[in-house]
Design an enzyme around this catalytic site. Structure first.
Site, mmCIF file in Angstrom:
data_model
loop_
_atom_site.group_PDB
_atom_site.id
_atom_site.type_symbol
_atom_site.label_atom_id
_atom_site.label_comp_id
_atom_site.label_asym_id
_atom_site.label_seq_id
_atom_site.Cartn_x
_atom_site.Cartn_y
_atom_site.Cartn_z
ATOM 1 N N ASN A 1 -48.509 -13.900 26.196
ATOM 2 C CA ASN A 1 -49.744 -13.164 25.646
ATOM 3 C C ASN A 1 -50.213 -12.358 26.839
ATOM 4 O O ASN A 1 -50.133 -12.776 28.091
ATOM 5 C CB ASN A 1 -50.363 -14.380 25.550
ATOM 6 N N GLY A 2 -50.750 -11.222 26.437
ATOM 7 C CA GLY A 2 -51.304 -10.254 27.210
ATOM 8 C C GLY A 2 -50.917 -8.944 27.102
ATOM 9 O O GLY A 2 -50.267 -8.613 25.871
ATOM 10 N N TRP B 1 -50.969 -11.406 17.755
ATOM 11 C CA TRP B 1 -51.978 -10.341 17.551
ATOM 12 C C TRP B 1 -51.501 -9.127 17.996
ATOM 13 O O TRP B 1 -51.540 -8.921 18.978
ATOM 14 C CB TRP B 1 -53.300 -10.652 17.910
ATOM 15 N N GLU C 1 -67.814 -9.217 9.268
ATOM 16 C CA GLU C 1 -66.480 -9.572 9.865
ATOM 17 C C GLU C 1 -65.691 -10.642 8.876
ATOM 18 O O GLU C 1 -64.515 -10.409 8.770
ATOM 19 C CB GLU C 1 -66.551 -10.115 11.031
ATOM 20 N N CYS D 1 -53.103 -13.508 20.892
ATOM 21 C CA CYS D 1 -51.819 -14.164 20.670
ATOM 22 C C CYS D 1 -52.029 -15.504 21.388
ATOM 23 O O CYS D 1 -52.661 -15.797 22.439
ATOM 24 C CB CYS D 1 -50.858 -13.596 21.744
ATOM 25 N N GLU E 1 -76.684 -10.069 14.871
ATOM 26 C CA GLU E 1 -75.651 -11.083 14.436
ATOM 27 C C GLU E 1 -75.409 -11.624 12.921
ATOM 28 O O GLU E 1 -74.383 -11.619 12.581
ATOM 29 C CB GLU E 1 -76.076 -12.328 15.349
ATOM 30 N N HIS F 1 -85.387 7.300 10.197
ATOM 31 C CA HIS F 1 -84.975 8.397 10.958
ATOM 32 C C HIS F 1 -83.192 8.711 10.645
ATOM 33 O O HIS F 1 -82.477 8.918 11.456
ATOM 34 C CB HIS F 1 -84.802 8.154 12.431
ATOM 35 N N LYS G 1 -59.751 -14.388 17.867
ATOM 36 C CA LYS G 1 -61.262 -15.078 18.318
ATOM 37 C C LYS G 1 -61.242 -14.935 19.736
ATOM 38 O O LYS G 1 -62.399 -14.719 20.292
ATOM 39 C CB LYS G 1 -60.852 -16.731 18.071
ATOM 40 N N ARG H 1 -56.249 -17.179 17.287
ATOM 41 C CA ARG H 1 -55.812 -16.096 18.299
ATOM 42 C C ARG H 1 -55.115 -14.987 17.881
ATOM 43 O O ARG H 1 -55.043 -13.918 18.595
ATOM 44 C CB ARG H 1 -55.009 -16.789 19.553
ATOM 45 N N LYS I 1 -71.787 -11.190 11.033
ATOM 46 C CA LYS I 1 -71.239 -12.328 10.295
ATOM 47 C C LYS I 1 -70.978 -11.891 9.112
ATOM 48 O O LYS I 1 -69.849 -12.087 8.547
ATOM 49 C CB LYS I 1 -72.286 -13.613 10.185
HETATM 50 C C1 G6P Z 1 -64.339 -12.194 19.295
HETATM 51 C C2 G6P Z 1 -64.681 -13.089 18.346
HETATM 52 C C3 G6P Z 1 -66.287 -13.190 18.422
HETATM 53 C C4 G6P Z 1 -66.854 -13.212 19.910
HETATM 54 C C5 G6P Z 1 -66.251 -12.137 20.620
HETATM 55 C C6 G6P Z 1 -66.608 -12.311 22.317
HETATM 56 O O1 G6P Z 1 -64.564 -10.846 18.936
HETATM 57 O O2 G6P Z 1 -64.252 -12.783 17.009
HETATM 58 O O3 G6P Z 1 -66.798 -14.220 17.338
HETATM 59 O O4 G6P Z 1 -68.101 -13.147 20.066
HETATM 60 O O5 G6P Z 1 -64.753 -12.108 20.321
HETATM 61 O O6 G6P Z 1 -65.828 -13.364 22.475
HETATM 62 P P1 G6P Z 1 -66.366 -14.604 23.502
HETATM 63 O O7 G6P Z 1 -65.318 -15.447 23.552
HETATM 64 O O8 G6P Z 1 -66.208 -13.760 24.994
HETATM 65 O O9 G6P Z 1 -67.688 -15.081 23.336
#
Ligand code: G6P
Length: 625
Positions: free
Chosen positions: A102-103, A76, A505, A2, A498, A521, A620, A27, A502
């Site tokens: 927000n929260g 969100w 997501e 948010c 990673e 396994h 994010k 956000r 990528k």
């Molecule tokens: C969300 C984002 C990711 C990020 C993760 C941790 O899931 O989409 O890209 O790696 O949060 O966020 P931070 O701000 O703690 O790196």
């Protein structure tokens, strides 16, 4: 999660609110809304389900909503599905109090029951509506000021919040409060601005105020006044942010993600420059946060802590956790210090046994991830020093850590991280080399070689980016895959984690990263004709082992994508499609190998016509646990 914005000044508020929300859309983006005081003393609330563009359309880009004082929100969903009713702002029935939040208000059900006994009615499923009505309740009960009413409400509130509230009887004023959710405020001659994050107000000012936890603020045109929980005024000074407004634009790229992928050489170089002096690592500026030690004279440096280090714990979420997994391998290769890497959401609840002479390293782009922050505070409670690797200046984690290493990635807008991840890797490499220097596990010459290799990384990334069309071509061909497997050993496994994230997501293709040796396994039963398997083979001593695993899946029908260094051309004997990265110090290979994988995820999502920058259901900055 948010985003909230606010503006009061001499300009029409709604277009400013929408522009701010656009910068914060990363956000959350399932619904949005604004509330603006119009000239007749009434408040107009407009909300729309879906992306911000729906709200912009409904309000004629804000032009249709008149008034110079307003608040806005992009959501969100936590409590209640995405809908216009659940979207913010929320208000008391008589419009006495209107607010955005927000929260998470943890005890909202208890508060709601109390308010219902006092005849309050609820229309949404949100915790926010409860909080706004609670403020209204105390405002009417004690007939005090808005600050008194908010204070009364906050004393009874458990959870996290960044709140912006307007009161009918106080036109031209916005009241704000925060705990464990971010909020910044900027003031110019044109008015006072608030936002969840710097990009929301960067077009107007680079001087921002950080409001602390359990503090309140009152915004009036061109002024902000801060209060503590007793309602007494407190002084604060603005901090200058060295991000420029352009850094939050797309600059001609179709998506923020592609722009940010291209900004990686710069992010890497600028992060390196921050911690290098005269060809050597210089951590002398990294001094313990005196607020944590309670001693303003405390001059403990990070080097002091690193000198006696017997163990490192790395704690993070998402891609930051994957950067931590790379960091573990690099530190353990260069030093004798054992490293444990944990997901913050697990670390907090496993009663971690933290050994003496250790350091907890938390990694977070936003500096606001709730689980990461709580894991850090838990470590501090247990007397273990903390180092935060953070991208956002002044964020909650940065302010509460013992030591902070900022990454110089600049604002990252795309939900899927790229440049912040790359900058985190560089910071971890510097930490690893510094630990190795201080513990004498490497000599001066080796340190020089490693630092020279770090300086080569930006050029290496540039070279890979030049060749991006091959990846684009491949992505177009394989974008209809339903399942993809990424495999690798050791450092290559950390890269696979990673790379796989990528892809899944943003392209919504199911993908999984496997330690190559684990395939047999269980996972190998999922291999069938034409299943895409991506093998990462940047480490010479593991190359043959992983190639054998690739051959095993190939003989069961898999289609193989092999990622290795220039020179290892024999890979083409086994794989169907080979991608090469420049040769360099193998220990830093993650910084190069991740680039083709970022491009692959990106192009697959683009081929499928998906919204790359704002993938469904994600946000994010994850400020809820
Ligand atoms: C969300 C984002 C990711 C990020 C993760 C941790 O899931 O989409 O890209 O790696 O949060 O966020 P931070 O701000 O703690 O790196």
């Amino acid at each position: 999660m948010c985003g909230i914005v606010g503006y009061v000044g001499n300009k029409q508020a709604a277009p400013i609110l929408l522009a701010g929300l656009e910068k914060l859309e990363y956000r959350g983006y399932d619904s949005a809304g604004i509330a603006v005081r119009n000239g007749d003393g009434e408040t107009d609330i407009v909300k729309a389900k879906g992306r911000l563009s729906a709200l912009a359309h409904k309000t004629d880009q804000g032009r249709a909503v008149l008034g110079t004082c307003g608040i806005g929100h992009t959501r969100w969903a936590t409590h209640g599905e995405p809908s216009e009713t659940n979207a913010h702002p929320h208000c008391s029935d008589d419009m006495n109090v209107v607010g955005v939040h927000n929260g998470i208000i943890e005890n909202y059900q208890e508060l709601k029951a109390k308010l219902m006994r006092h005849d309050y009615k609820f229309y949404s499923e949100t915790d926010t509506e409860v909080e706004i009505k609670l403020i209204d309740y105390y405002y009417k009960k004690y007939q005090g000021t808005p600050v008194d009413a908010i204070n009364h409400a906050l004393v009874r509130t458990r959870g996290s919040y960044a709140l912006a509230v307007m009161f009918k009887e106080y036109p031209g004023e916005i009241y704000v409060a925060k705990k464990d959710s971010p909020m910044i405020i900027g003031v110019t001659d044109e008015g006072a601005f608030l936002g969840s994050d710097v990009p929301a107000i960067l077009n107007y000012t680079r001087n921002v105020y950080y409001i602390g936890d359990m503090e309140l603020g009152k915004l009036t045109p061109g002024k902000v006044t801060f209060y503590n929980l007793d309602g007494d005024e407190i002084e604060k000074n603005p901090v200058e942010i060295d991000w420029d407004a352009e850094s939050t634009d797309k600059c001609g790229f179709e998506h923020y993600m592609m722009k940010e992928i291209h900004e990686q050489p710069k992010a890497v170089k600028e992060t390196l420059d921050m911690y290098m002096n005269d060809g050597k690592i210089d951590f002398s500026g990294l001094i313990r946060n005196p607020e944590n030690s309670g001693n303003p004279e405390d001059k403990t440096t990070l080097d002091d802590v690193l000198k006696n280090l017997e163990r490192i714990y790395i704690v993070a979420c998402g891609s930051a956790y994957h950067a931590g997994a790379v960091g573990k391998t690099v530190i353990e290769q260069l030093t004798d210090i054992p490293v444990e890497v944990s997901l913050a959401s697990e670390f907090r609840y496993c009663n971690p046994k933290l050994q003496k002479n250790s350091l907890v390293v938390v990694i977070s782009q936003s500096g606001e991830t709730a689980d990461t922050r709580e894991a850090m505070l838990l470590s501090e409670e247990r007397g273990i020093p903390t180092l935060a690797i953070v991208n956002v200046f002044g964020s909650s984690i940065a302010r509460k850590a013992d030591f902070v290493m900022y990454t110089a990635a600049g604002p990252e807008i795309a939900v899927a991280t790229t440049k912040a991840y790359s900058a985190q890797l560089i910071t971890l490499y510097l930490l690893a080399i510094r630990c190795a220097e201080l513990s004498k596990s490497i000599d001066e010459n080796r340190a020089k070689e490693l630092l020279a290799a770090l300086n080569q990384i930006p050029a290496g990334i540039e070279k890979i980016l030049e060749d991006r069309e091959r990846i684009q071509w491949f992505a177009a061909k394989y974008a209809n895959s339903t399942d993809v497997f990424f495999i690798g050993r050791g450092l290559d496994y950390a890269i696979a984690l990673e790379g796989s994230l990528k892809m899944k997501e943003i392209s919504y293709i199911h993908s999984e990263a496997y330690a190559a040796g684990e395939l047999k396994h269980g996972t190998i039963s999922l291999i069938e004709h034409n299943r895409l398997v991506i093998g990462i083979m940047t480490q010479k001593d593991l190359y043959e082992k992983t190639i054998s695993n690739m051959a095993e899946v190939k003989s069961r029908g898999a289609y193989l994508f092999g990622l290795t260094s220039y020179g290892n051309y024999s890979v083409e004997d086994t794989v169907d499609f080979a991608v090469y990265i420049p040769k360099g110090e193998e220990v830093f290979a993650a910084s190069l190998a991740i680039i083709p994988l970022q491009l692959l995820g990106y192009y697959m999502a683009v081929t499928k016509g998906l919204d790359v920058d704002k993938p469904r259901n994600l946000a994010k900055s994850v400020t809820v646990e």
